[in-house]
Design an enzyme around this catalytic site. Structure first.
Site, PDB file in Angstrom:
ATOM      1  N   TRP A  19      15.599   6.261 -31.853  1.00  0.00           N
ATOM      2  CA  TRP A  19      16.923   5.927 -32.369  1.00  0.00           C
ATOM      3  C   TRP A  19      17.908   7.093 -32.217  1.00  0.00           C
ATOM      4  CZ3 TRP A  19      17.348   2.533 -37.355  1.00  0.00           C
ATOM      5  CH2 TRP A  19      18.668   2.126 -37.531  1.00  0.00           C
ATOM      6  N   ASP A  47       9.952   2.936 -27.564  1.00  0.00           N
ATOM      7  CA  ASP A  47      10.996   1.956 -27.872  1.00  0.00           C
ATOM      8  C   ASP A  47      12.375   2.587 -27.777  1.00  0.00           C
ATOM      9  OD1 ASP A  47      11.837  -0.714 -29.284  1.00  0.00           O
ATOM     10  OD2 ASP A  47      12.811   0.887 -30.425  1.00  0.00           O
ATOM     11  N   TYR A  52      21.362   2.978 -28.575  1.00  0.00           N
ATOM     12  CA  TYR A  52      21.016   4.305 -29.066  1.00  0.00           C
ATOM     13  C   TYR A  52      21.734   5.389 -28.266  1.00  0.00           C
ATOM     14  CZ  TYR A  52      17.142   1.822 -31.382  1.00  0.00           C
ATOM     15  OH  TYR A  52      16.379   0.959 -32.138  1.00  0.00           O
ATOM     16  N   GLN A 163      10.775  -7.395 -33.778  1.00  0.00           N
ATOM     17  CA  GLN A 163      10.867  -6.015 -34.271  1.00  0.00           C
ATOM     18  C   GLN A 163      11.725  -6.014 -35.528  1.00  0.00           C
ATOM     19  OE1 GLN A 163      13.046  -1.960 -32.874  1.00  0.00           O
ATOM     20  NE2 GLN A 163      11.571  -2.758 -31.390  1.00  0.00           N
ATOM     21  N   TYR A 191      10.078  -0.959 -37.280  1.00  0.00           N
ATOM     22  CA  TYR A 191      10.948   0.204 -37.116  1.00  0.00           C
ATOM     23  C   TYR A 191      11.207   0.854 -38.478  1.00  0.00           C
ATOM     24  CZ  TYR A 191      15.312  -2.438 -38.350  1.00  0.00           C
ATOM     25  OH  TYR A 191      16.305  -3.162 -38.983  1.00  0.00           O
ATOM     26  N   LEU A 194       8.717   4.978 -41.838  1.00  0.00           N
ATOM     27  CA  LEU A 194       8.652   6.034 -42.849  1.00  0.00           C
ATOM     28  C   LEU A 194       9.814   5.944 -43.841  1.00  0.00           C
ATOM     29  CD1 LEU A 194       7.624   9.021 -40.553  1.00  0.00           C
ATOM     30  CD2 LEU A 194       6.156   7.530 -41.911  1.00  0.00           C
TER      31      LEU A 194
END
Length: 278
Positions: A19, A47, A52, A163, A191, A194
């Site tokens: 990202w 990915d 991005y 996704q 995605y 975390l």
């Protein structure tokens, strides 16, 4: 090692996200080194998206995989407003040029837009026939949307993945979507596994479990995401140390005590929730 299968391709259940890559947060050299370190230990899936950094992440990935195409499974995503007709063809070709590859392993609709999904799927099929993509899928679609595509749109049952945002703070898909996707043998790509801004790595519960197993907190968070199979997590991959820690999640098995402890703090959903999106 936990794996997830896309047709004939069995991939480690931890991939590499991008990202913020290629956008100056770290040096390009360090980010390329991190991706290559992931490839070295078998983390094949990378990915990205045309969104991005307006293609900057794809360009950096292209440099990282140069000469190593066979080691990588490359995913990119198309803006909804480019997801039809000639715009879709051009968007795909532009991504391929930035990535310096001939075909994408998987191409996703980034989120639902105004272009009819029938037109997008027809465009994906044209790209497949032209050899520019191997598979297609979607992103950020809720259970009713993915079911509608799969069951009622021509060619929809060829959708390879959805996704979505999935982590301990955003676990709404545990209620129904995840089990439905598993029944269809449709991998879910998680995605921000975390948490937004990686905030989960500071949580004391995860720190306690990490200390018990002798691993990093991120490893525990990722092991939870992929715990039941059918999910591939794509944490960002700009730091070599973090990539190596992330990869350990493929080996870590959380025991019943760990999972019960986690559920006592991050409660599982008891009813349908709106799909979380970043």
């Amino acid at each position: 090692m936990r794996t997830v299968s896309f047709d004939k391709d069995a991939l480690p259940a931890i991939g590499m996200g991008s990202w913020n890559l290629g956008q100056g947060r770290r040096s390009a050299k360090n980010e390329i080194t991190a991706i290559q370190a992931g490839l070295d230990i078998g983390l094949k899936l990378i990915d990205s998206a045309e969104m991005y950094g307006d293609g900057a992440s794809e360009s950096l990935i292209g440099r990282a995989i140069l000469g190593r195409r066979d080691s990588a499974f490359i995913v990119s995503k198309v803006y909804p407003f480019n997801a039809g007709g000639k715009k879709l063809i051009k968007a795909c070709e532009d991504s391929l040029q930035r990535l310096q590859i001939e075909a994408l392993d998987l191409y996703l609709l980034h989120w639902a837009g105004d272009i009819p999904i029938e037109e997008t799927i027809a465009g994906f099929e044209s790209l497949q026939h032209a050899g520019k993509i191997q598979r297609w899928g979607v992103s950020n679609l809720d259970i009713n949307e993915i079911q509608e595509i799969y069951n009622n749109v021509a060619g929809g049952h060829f959708c390879a993945t959805n996704q979505v945002l999935y982590n301990l703070d955003s676990r709404g898909i545990d209620y129904s979507m995840l089990s439905w996707c598993r029944r269809q043998v449709m991998p879910v790509m998680a995605y921000s596994p975390l948490g937004s801004g990686n905030q989960l790595i500071d949580h004391p519960v995860l720190q306690e479990i990490a200390q018990k197993h002798g691993v990093a907190t991120a490893t525990v968070a990722l092991a939870w995401v992929i715990r039941g199979g059918g999910v591939i997590a794509i944490p960002e991959s700009g730091c070599q140390q973090h990539v190596l820690q992330n990869a350990q999640a493929c080996q870590l098995i959380l025991d019943d005590e760990d999972l019960t402890f986690i559920d006592s703090i991050f409660e599982p959903p008891t009813s349908k929730q709106y799909l979380d999106i970043l």
